[in-house]
Design a protein around this motif. Structure first.
Motif, mmCIF file in Angstrom:
data_model
loop_
_atom_site.group_PDB
_atom_site.id
_atom_site.type_symbol
_atom_site.label_atom_id
_atom_site.label_comp_id
_atom_site.label_asym_id
_atom_site.label_seq_id
_atom_site.Cartn_x
_atom_site.Cartn_y
_atom_site.Cartn_z
ATOM 1 N N ILE A 201 22.886 42.225 -36.688
ATOM 2 C CA ILE A 201 23.525 41.001 -36.905
ATOM 3 C C ILE A 201 22.637 39.633 -37.031
ATOM 4 O O ILE A 201 22.865 38.939 -38.083
ATOM 5 C CB ILE A 201 24.371 40.811 -35.684
ATOM 6 C CG1 ILE A 201 25.369 41.914 -35.820
ATOM 7 C CG2 ILE A 201 25.259 39.291 -35.756
ATOM 8 C CD1 ILE A 201 26.233 41.932 -34.420
ATOM 9 N N HIS A 202 21.609 39.633 -36.373
ATOM 10 C CA HIS A 202 20.718 38.372 -36.734
ATOM 11 C C HIS A 202 20.043 38.403 -37.799
ATOM 12 O O HIS A 202 19.740 37.561 -38.575
ATOM 13 C CB HIS A 202 19.718 38.548 -35.469
ATOM 14 C CG HIS A 202 18.288 37.553 -35.660
ATOM 15 N ND1 HIS A 202 18.704 36.150 -35.461
ATOM 16 C CD2 HIS A 202 17.135 37.845 -35.899
ATOM 17 C CE1 HIS A 202 17.411 35.668 -35.670
ATOM 18 N NE2 HIS A 202 16.565 36.680 -36.014
ATOM 19 N N THR B 123 18.723 33.829 -32.314
ATOM 20 C CA THR B 123 19.457 34.596 -31.628
ATOM 21 C C THR B 123 19.099 34.969 -30.226
ATOM 22 O O THR B 123 17.796 35.436 -30.097
ATOM 23 C CB THR B 123 20.073 35.950 -32.417
ATOM 24 O OG1 THR B 123 20.428 35.427 -33.752
ATOM 25 C CG2 THR B 123 21.046 36.358 -31.628
ATOM 26 N N ARG C 67 22.319 31.280 -30.900
ATOM 27 C CA ARG C 67 23.485 32.348 -30.790
ATOM 28 C C ARG C 67 23.218 33.207 -29.928
ATOM 29 O O ARG C 67 22.460 33.861 -29.663
ATOM 30 C CB ARG C 67 23.679 33.064 -32.250
ATOM 31 C CG ARG C 67 24.902 33.845 -32.404
ATOM 32 C CD ARG C 67 25.106 34.683 -33.824
ATOM 33 N NE ARG C 67 26.290 35.214 -33.818
ATOM 34 C CZ ARG C 67 26.856 35.775 -34.901
ATOM 35 N NH1 ARG C 67 26.309 35.566 -36.059
ATOM 36 N NH2 ARG C 67 28.157 36.230 -35.167
ATOM 37 N N SER D 162 22.420 37.002 -40.337
ATOM 38 C CA SER D 162 22.882 35.817 -40.182
ATOM 39 C C SER D 162 22.041 34.431 -40.932
ATOM 40 O O SER D 162 20.941 34.817 -41.232
ATOM 41 C CB SER D 162 22.919 35.546 -38.570
ATOM 42 O OG SER D 162 21.753 35.289 -38.197
ATOM 43 N N GLU D 163 22.765 33.502 -40.781
ATOM 44 C CA GLU D 163 21.740 32.203 -41.545
ATOM 45 C C GLU D 163 20.676 31.846 -40.447
ATOM 46 O O GLU D 163 20.010 30.979 -40.903
ATOM 47 C CB GLU D 163 22.837 31.010 -41.447
ATOM 48 C CG GLU D 163 23.964 31.419 -42.516
ATOM 49 C CD GLU D 163 25.091 30.136 -42.543
ATOM 50 O OE1 GLU D 163 24.920 29.054 -41.561
ATOM 51 O OE2 GLU D 163 25.643 30.093 -43.587
ATOM 52 N N SER E 262 29.203 31.710 -36.662
ATOM 53 C CA SER E 262 28.481 31.468 -35.525
ATOM 54 C C SER E 262 29.090 31.911 -34.294
ATOM 55 O O SER E 262 28.707 31.499 -33.153
ATOM 56 C CB SER E 262 28.562 29.987 -35.438
ATOM 57 O OG SER E 262 29.540 29.272 -35.447
ATOM 58 N N ALA F 289 28.344 38.509 -38.934
ATOM 59 C CA ALA F 289 27.219 38.117 -39.054
ATOM 60 C C ALA F 289 27.067 36.734 -39.576
ATOM 61 O O ALA F 289 26.126 35.911 -39.264
ATOM 62 C CB ALA F 289 26.108 38.846 -39.798
ATOM 63 N N ALA F 290 27.795 36.610 -40.731
ATOM 64 C CA ALA F 290 27.837 35.013 -41.294
ATOM 65 C C ALA F 290 28.327 34.026 -40.615
ATOM 66 O O ALA F 290 28.540 32.693 -40.888
ATOM 67 C CB ALA F 290 28.672 35.341 -42.704
ATOM 68 N N SER G 12 18.366 33.946 -39.378
ATOM 69 C CA SER G 12 17.457 35.111 -39.388
ATOM 70 C C SER G 12 16.196 34.697 -39.652
ATOM 71 O O SER G 12 15.183 35.397 -39.065
ATOM 72 C CB SER G 12 17.941 35.972 -40.770
ATOM 73 O OG SER G 12 17.868 35.134 -42.182
#
Length: 275
Positions: free
Chosen positions: A53-54, A107, A147, A57-58, A33, A30-31, A60
């Motif tokens: 995952i979204h 995402t 993403r 992630s950055e 790309s 998740a962290a 989000s």
């Protein structure tokens, strides 16, 4: 019975070792790309994991948009993905951004990617490689910042061998692969999931429904739900399903229990609770 408000979003529900392994890998990727390919049978929770995952992630704070590649004809799928310009086809009365552009900063989830036609696969491959799309009817490229997470219930390597799926697109999507086991291989998760869906319901007196028992065998699953006192006595509602139980079936099971509860009240000559 009425629906209770949903709690905060968190980790997908499950305690089976194979499922935990998938979640731990999802949390790791998740962290990054990297593009992710999620495989597994229908109903195993692929979109749930994609959303997880979204959320970690950055990206989000951005949008999570999705599309089922098998649900639309090719021409409409391309318009939804890449957008179109006015007059490009009958009904195109104005320019419209595609979902890949609309999901900028977030995402985009491509469900059932194995259903995509070869010509659309070529255009998606270009979008991933060049980070831009060309709307239907246009010659001007539009940049995209998104993403990609894709999912399939097919064996894409087998699809490649028979010429139905492009190998270059497969390798672009399959940077990291997560495989979700079917629920029949994680039977210890059935009561956890059943309790999760039951927690969204309550009886007419504001009392939550309880899972009285859950028996999982090779031939099927039997759930018994206790409705708390408040209408003269506890009620035990039993629902049996076959061995093909999937995660997506558990929410409809709750609706089945709700209907059974109301029928029980009617048979007892009591009024159904409001809500």
């Amino acid at each position: 019975i009425k629906k209770r408000s949903r709690g905060g979003k968190g980790r997908p529900i499950g305690a089976a070792a194979r499922f935990i392994e998938v979640l731990e890998l999802a949390e790791t990727v998740a962290a990054t790309s990297s593009t992710v390919l999620i495989s597994g049978e229908s109903g195993t929770g692929k979109e749930v994991v994609a959303r997880y995952i979204h959320q970690l992630s950055e990206r989000s704070e951005g949008a999570f948009l999705s599309i089922n590649c098998g649900a639309l004809p090719e021409s409409l799928l391309e318009s939804e993905l890449f957008g179109h310009v006015k007059g490009s086809f009958t009904g195109a009365v104005k320019d419209r951004d595609g979902l890949l552009v609309a999901a900028a900063g977030g995402t985009f989830f491509l469900d059932e990617i194995g259903e995509m036609s070869p010509s659309t696969q070529v255009k998606l491959l270009r979008a991933i490689q060049e980070r831009e799309v060309i709307p239907v009817g246009s010659t001007k490229a539009v940049p995209v910042d998104v993403r990609i997470i894709a999912a399939t219930n097919r064996d894409l390597e087998e699809e490649i061998s028979r010429g139905a799926f492009r190998s270059d697109l497969y390798y672009r999507l399959n940077v990291i692969q997560l495989h979700l086991p079917p629920l029949r291989e994680r039977s210890e998760d059935v009561p956890l999931l059943a309790r999760h869906f039951l927690a969204r319901l309550e009886d007419g007196n504001g009392q939550p429904l309880e899972l009285a028992s859950c028996v999982v065998t090779q031939s099927g699953t039997t759930l018994e739900v206790r409705v708390p006192e408040g209408h003269g006595a506890d009620y035990i509602l039993k629902v049996a399903v076959d061995a093909g139980l999937q995660v997506r079936h558990l929410a409809p099971l709750v609706q089945t229990l709700e209907r059974a509860f109301l029928r029980t009240l009617e048979a007892a000559g009591q009024a159904a609770p409001e809500g």
